[in-house]
Scaffold this active site. Sequence first.
Site, PDB file in Angstrom:
ATOM      1  CB  SER A 144      -0.945   0.170   1.406  1.00  0.00           C
ATOM      2  OG  SER A 144      -1.631   1.561   1.579  1.00  0.00           O
ATOM      3  CE1 TYR A 157      -4.865  -2.228   4.782  1.00  0.00           C
ATOM      4  CE2 TYR A 157      -3.508  -0.020   4.477  1.00  0.00           C
ATOM      5  CZ  TYR A 157      -4.007  -1.233   4.206  1.00  0.00           C
ATOM      6  OH  TYR A 157      -3.908  -1.034   2.584  1.00  0.00           O
TER       7      TYR A 157
END
Length: 256
Positions: A144, A157
Amino acid sequence: MDIFSDKIVVITGAGSGIGRALALEFGKLGARMAINDRDKGALEETVSLLEGQGIEHIYASSFDVASNKDMHSFAQTIKQRWGNAYVIINNAGIEGGESPVYQTTEKTYRHVMDVNFFGVVNGCEAFLPQLVANNEGAVVNISSIFGLVGMMNYSAYSASKFAVRGYTESLMVEFHNSPISIHCVHPGGIKTNISTTELSKKHLITPPEDLARYIIESIKKDRPRIVYGNGSFKVWLGSRIMSQKMMKALLWKQLS
Ligand code: NAD
């Protein structure tokens, strides 16, 4: 690797968003699709969409990528059915909820790591031997932009996506000068179901199909780091040239 016709392409988390878009794009190229998702209903919808495109060779299996055992039996079944896979895309992932570090429990960190990081480890462990046996192939791990910079309220995350990046960069070095290409993807804001907060709706705007096509082009061009999607270039550049202080200020401005 640039020809995917009749090649086995494995995609985890293909019941929605980026994984589904990748399945449909690889399907158009004539690949044999081996797809997974924890959500059986969503996976079946992807199978119907692939069938609607006239794709004949589809194998779908619903399980949690955090299970090493299930990932290995997925790999074995594919091998017995069709032979060795050529492309493994470790895409399945969760956002893990929004909370500051001091309110995030160890249980949350473990769960997010189990899916986002160990899911990738399991996929690589189970399928890399098949790619090596072919002497050709591609590993695509989805990190990401929050695997490039830490993100407020998403520490679990972000930590899991940094782990994916570190693991994948190690693989890149190990497979340097090999016919197997290794790719780490850092998507920006892609319009998917991963988050439904108001803030996400504002930032997750890039169509997943555009990212899927860019990933395929990047495999063909052997581009190891794939940075694509809303805000991604700015964050990547910022992570390279800006001080931590400037980067934090930019993220606050962008995301609050
Ligand atoms: P999505 O929620 O639309 O799709 C993710 C899919 O993965 C879902 O179908 C879900 O059921 C499946 N999944 C979740 N946990 C699983 C598990 N344990 N086992 C098997 N399947 C599981 O989200 P998306 O945006 O398409 O996410 C795909 C990947 O892209 C994720 O790794 C995510 O972190 C990453 N990513 C997305 C964005 C974005 O803006 N959408 C940005 C950066 C990175």
